[in-house]
Scaffold this motif. Structure first.
Motif, PDB file in Angstrom:
ATOM      1  N   ALA A  17      -5.261 -16.659 -22.066  1.00  0.00           N
ATOM      2  CA  ALA A  17      -5.146 -15.196 -22.028  1.00  0.00           C
ATOM      3  C   ALA A  17      -4.924 -14.723 -20.591  1.00  0.00           C
ATOM      4  N   ALA A  18      -4.419 -13.507 -20.460  1.00  0.00           N
ATOM      5  CA  ALA A  18      -4.086 -12.952 -19.142  1.00  0.00           C
ATOM      6  C   ALA A  18      -5.230 -12.133 -18.562  1.00  0.00           C
ATOM      7  N   THR A  19      -6.448 -12.623 -18.695  1.00  0.00           N
ATOM      8  CA  THR A  19      -7.631 -11.893 -18.248  1.00  0.00           C
ATOM      9  C   THR A  19      -7.682 -11.754 -16.735  1.00  0.00           C
ATOM     10  N   LEU A  20      -7.431 -12.837 -16.018  1.00  0.00           N
ATOM     11  CA  LEU A  20      -7.580 -12.824 -14.565  1.00  0.00           C
ATOM     12  C   LEU A  20      -6.483 -12.014 -13.891  1.00  0.00           C
ATOM     13  N   VAL A  21      -5.310 -11.967 -14.503  1.00  0.00           N
ATOM     14  CA  VAL A  21      -4.238 -11.114 -13.986  1.00  0.00           C
ATOM     15  C   VAL A  21      -4.668  -9.645 -14.048  1.00  0.00           C
ATOM     16  N   LYS A  22      -5.407  -9.295 -15.078  1.00  0.00           N
ATOM     17  CA  LYS A  22      -5.917  -7.915 -15.187  1.00  0.00           C
ATOM     18  C   LYS A  22      -6.932  -7.635 -14.080  1.00  0.00           C
ATOM     19  N   PHE A  23      -7.796  -8.632 -13.811  1.00  0.00           N
ATOM     20  CA  PHE A  23      -8.729  -8.459 -12.692  1.00  0.00           C
ATOM     21  C   PHE A  23      -7.957  -8.319 -11.379  1.00  0.00           C
ATOM     22  N   ALA A  24      -6.928  -9.163 -11.227  1.00  0.00           N
ATOM     23  CA  ALA A  24      -6.141  -9.157  -9.988  1.00  0.00           C
ATOM     24  C   ALA A  24      -5.469  -7.813  -9.760  1.00  0.00           C
ATOM     25  N   LYS A  25      -5.111  -7.149 -10.841  1.00  0.00           N
ATOM     26  CA  LYS A  25      -4.469  -5.836 -10.729  1.00  0.00           C
ATOM     27  C   LYS A  25      -5.392  -4.838 -10.032  1.00  0.00           C
ATOM     28  N   LYS A  26      -6.699  -5.056 -10.170  1.00  0.00           N
ATOM     29  CA  LYS A  26      -7.682  -4.164  -9.556  1.00  0.00           C
ATOM     30  C   LYS A  26      -7.988  -4.557  -8.112  1.00  0.00           C
ATOM     31  N   ILE A  27      -7.561  -5.758  -7.713  1.00  0.00           N
ATOM     32  CA  ILE A  27      -7.944  -6.292  -6.405  1.00  0.00           C
ATOM     33  C   ILE A  27      -6.759  -6.463  -5.476  1.00  0.00           C
ATOM     34  N   ALA A  28      -5.669  -7.064  -5.975  1.00  0.00           N
ATOM     35  CA  ALA A  28      -4.513  -7.389  -5.133  1.00  0.00           C
ATOM     36  C   ALA A  28      -3.631  -6.165  -4.905  1.00  0.00           C
ATOM     37  N   PRO A  29      -3.038  -6.040  -3.731  1.00  0.00           N
ATOM     38  CA  PRO A  29      -2.083  -4.945  -3.503  1.00  0.00           C
ATOM     39  C   PRO A  29      -0.849  -5.104  -4.384  1.00  0.00           C
ATOM     40  N   LYS A  30      -0.129  -4.025  -4.585  1.00  0.00           N
ATOM     41  CA  LYS A  30       0.992  -4.011  -5.524  1.00  0.00           C
ATOM     42  C   LYS A  30       2.098  -4.994  -5.145  1.00  0.00           C
ATOM     43  N   GLU A  31       2.250  -5.268  -3.855  1.00  0.00           N
ATOM     44  CA  GLU A  31       3.335  -6.158  -3.446  1.00  0.00           C
ATOM     45  C   GLU A  31       3.068  -7.624  -3.780  1.00  0.00           C
ATOM     46  N   VAL A  32       1.847  -7.960  -4.170  1.00  0.00           N
ATOM     47  CA  VAL A  32       1.540  -9.330  -4.598  1.00  0.00           C
ATOM     48  C   VAL A  32       2.011  -9.508  -6.038  1.00  0.00           C
ATOM     49  N   ALA A  33       2.892 -10.474  -6.264  1.00  0.00           N
ATOM     50  CA  ALA A  33       3.408 -10.724  -7.616  1.00  0.00           C
ATOM     51  C   ALA A  33       2.321 -11.343  -8.484  1.00  0.00           C
ATOM     52  N   ARG A  34       2.281 -10.909  -9.741  1.00  0.00           N
ATOM     53  CA  ARG A  34       1.253 -11.402 -10.663  1.00  0.00           C
ATOM     54  C   ARG A  34       1.924 -11.887 -11.950  1.00  0.00           C
ATOM     55  N   HIS A  35       1.633 -13.123 -12.325  1.00  0.00           N
ATOM     56  CA  HIS A  35       2.209 -13.713 -13.527  1.00  0.00           C
ATOM     57  C   HIS A  35       1.110 -14.414 -14.320  1.00  0.00           C
ATOM     58  N   SER A  36       1.361 -14.595 -15.595  1.00  0.00           N
ATOM     59  CA  SER A  36       0.440 -15.377 -16.421  1.00  0.00           C
ATOM     60  C   SER A  36       1.252 -16.296 -17.320  1.00  0.00           C
ATOM     61  N   ILE A  37       0.700 -17.471 -17.597  1.00  0.00           N
ATOM     62  CA  ILE A  37       1.311 -18.407 -18.550  1.00  0.00           C
ATOM     63  C   ILE A  37       0.320 -18.596 -19.683  1.00  0.00           C
ATOM     64  N   THR A  38       0.583 -17.926 -20.779  1.00  0.00           N
ATOM     65  CA  THR A  38      -0.312 -17.991 -21.937  1.00  0.00           C
ATOM     66  C   THR A  38       0.391 -18.497 -23.193  1.00  0.00           C
ATOM     67  N   ASP A  39       1.724 -18.403 -23.204  1.00  0.00           N
ATOM     68  CA  ASP A  39       2.495 -18.831 -24.374  1.00  0.00           C
ATOM     69  C   ASP A  39       3.856 -19.328 -23.882  1.00  0.00           C
ATOM     70  N   LEU A  40       4.682 -19.765 -24.820  1.00  0.00           N
ATOM     71  CA  LEU A  40       5.954 -20.384 -24.450  1.00  0.00           C
ATOM     72  C   LEU A  40       6.884 -19.406 -23.732  1.00  0.00           C
ATOM     73  N   ASP A  41       6.914 -18.154 -24.178  1.00  0.00           N
ATOM     74  CA  ASP A  41       7.789 -17.168 -23.539  1.00  0.00           C
ATOM     75  C   ASP A  41       7.401 -16.944 -22.083  1.00  0.00           C
ATOM     76  N   SER A  42       6.102 -16.774 -21.829  1.00  0.00           N
ATOM     77  CA  SER A  42       5.671 -16.541 -20.446  1.00  0.00           C
ATOM     78  C   SER A  42       5.846 -17.811 -19.607  1.00  0.00           C
ATOM     79  N   PHE A  43       5.724 -18.974 -20.232  1.00  0.00           N
ATOM     80  CA  PHE A  43       5.989 -20.244 -19.539  1.00  0.00           C
ATOM     81  C   PHE A  43       7.430 -20.272 -19.037  1.00  0.00           C
ATOM     82  N   ARG A  44       8.372 -19.929 -19.918  1.00  0.00           N
ATOM     83  CA  ARG A  44       9.792 -19.941 -19.540  1.00  0.00           C
ATOM     84  C   ARG A  44      10.061 -18.936 -18.416  1.00  0.00           C
TER      85      ARG A  44
END
Length: 312
Positions: free
Chosen positions: A274-301
């Motif tokens: 699940a993309a739980t930590l990316v949600k936490f990162a949204k509250k911590i990291a500045p907007k210019e930091v890219a955030r990705h998650s790999i939870t399923d085949l589509d996000s993997f690709r």
């Protein structure tokens, strides 16, 4: 591109997790089959069993196996990270991905760790509540006052600088919620767990893990992995003691992520169900930091394509 990997912890599990990977990626499937053989049960069956996937003793090996199988499937497309972090259980995935443990070794340890925590959690049931608020000192001070009165309620997870999970004996957590409400905290959410993880209620599990790790040997890390317990990169010579303390100590994911950002990480990739930590990162990291998650085949690709483009 300076990549920081983030590995999902327990609670991220969900029914059918990883099944699209298993059906489409041979490298992923091979590692999951290897894990199933070692564990003595079929992880694909666990992933599709709504009851089992919620149980600590099954969820922990399933999440670690899935996370490391995703890394395996990425292969050479994933450059050497600048650093990594995991949330609680996810630290084991992070440590194994960084070379401290072999896949077979980490899986064997997690099989036992999950069982210890399941059994001790069943014996010492607890409750956990996420408390939303910027004044975390107020929350910690309130809990200390309750502890001085003999109540068993503790800070458990510093997920962001505005979300702190508390845990302990159910009635004592309820008392803390009342006290925090009176102190002006407006939003609190009970979590769907039966054990008060990262509190002294899990002491027996920590002692059992300490004995379990006594004869293990760990390898040097290929890059820094931040500890939720110490808020510093893991030190291999202290790894056994740190992992023991982790079970009964608060997790400081927010502080770890901030340290990674201070190190210059500009691309975060969460790996797990699940993309739980990316949600936490949204509250911590500045907007210019890219955030990705790999939870399923589509996000993997999508991430695979992003990494390939970054090498050009």
């Amino acid at each position: 591109m300076k990549i920081g990997l983030m590995f999902s912890g327990q609670g991220a599990q969900q029914v059918d997790m990883g099944m699209d990977f298993y059906q489409s990626l041979p490298a992923y499937r091979n590692l999951i089959d290897q894990a199933s053989q070692q564990l003595g049960y079929d992880l694909t069956e666990v992933a599709q069993d709504e009851s089992k996937i919620k149980q600590t003793e099954f969820a922990q090996p399933a999440i670690v196996a899935m996370s490391l199988a995703i890394v395996q499937a990425l292969g050479a497309d994933l450059p050497k990270p600048a650093a990594s972090v995991g949330l609680s259980l996810g630290e084991y995935s992070a440590l194994a991905a960084a070379g401290a443990m072999s896949f077979d070794q980490v899986l064997a340890i997690i099989k036992d760790r999950g069982r210890y925590m399941q059994e001790v959690g069943d014996q010492n049931p607890g409750k956990m509540v996420a408390v939303m608020g910027d004044d975390q000192d107020l929350i910690v001070t309130t809990l200390k006052k309750l502890q001085e009165r003999g109540l068993q309620v503790y800070p458990a997870n510093f997920n962001t600088f505005a979300q702190l999970v508390i845990g302990g004996v159910a009635a004592d957590v309820d008392q803390a919620v009342d006290e925090l409400t009176a102190a002006g905290i407006k939003r609190m959410v009970e979590l769907p767990v039966v054990g008060a993880f990262h509190t002294p209620l899990l002491n027996e599990a920590a002692l059992r893990l300490q004995n379990r790790l006594a004869d293990e040997t760990f390898q040097p890390l290929l890059y820094p992995v931040y500890s939720n317990t110490t808020k510093q990169p893991f030190i291999i010579d202290q790894l056994k003691d740190t992992l023991r303390k982790q079970i009964v100590s608060p997790t400081y994911f927010a502080q770890d992520l901030q340290a990674m950002l201070d190190q210059g990480v500009d691309t975060l990739i969460e790996i797990g169900p699940a993309a739980t930590l990316v949600k936490f990162a949204k509250k911590i990291a500045p907007k210019e930091v890219a955030r990705h998650s790999i939870t399923d085949l589509d996000s993997f690709r999508e991430v695979q394509q992003m990494l390939s483009a970054g090498k050009e």
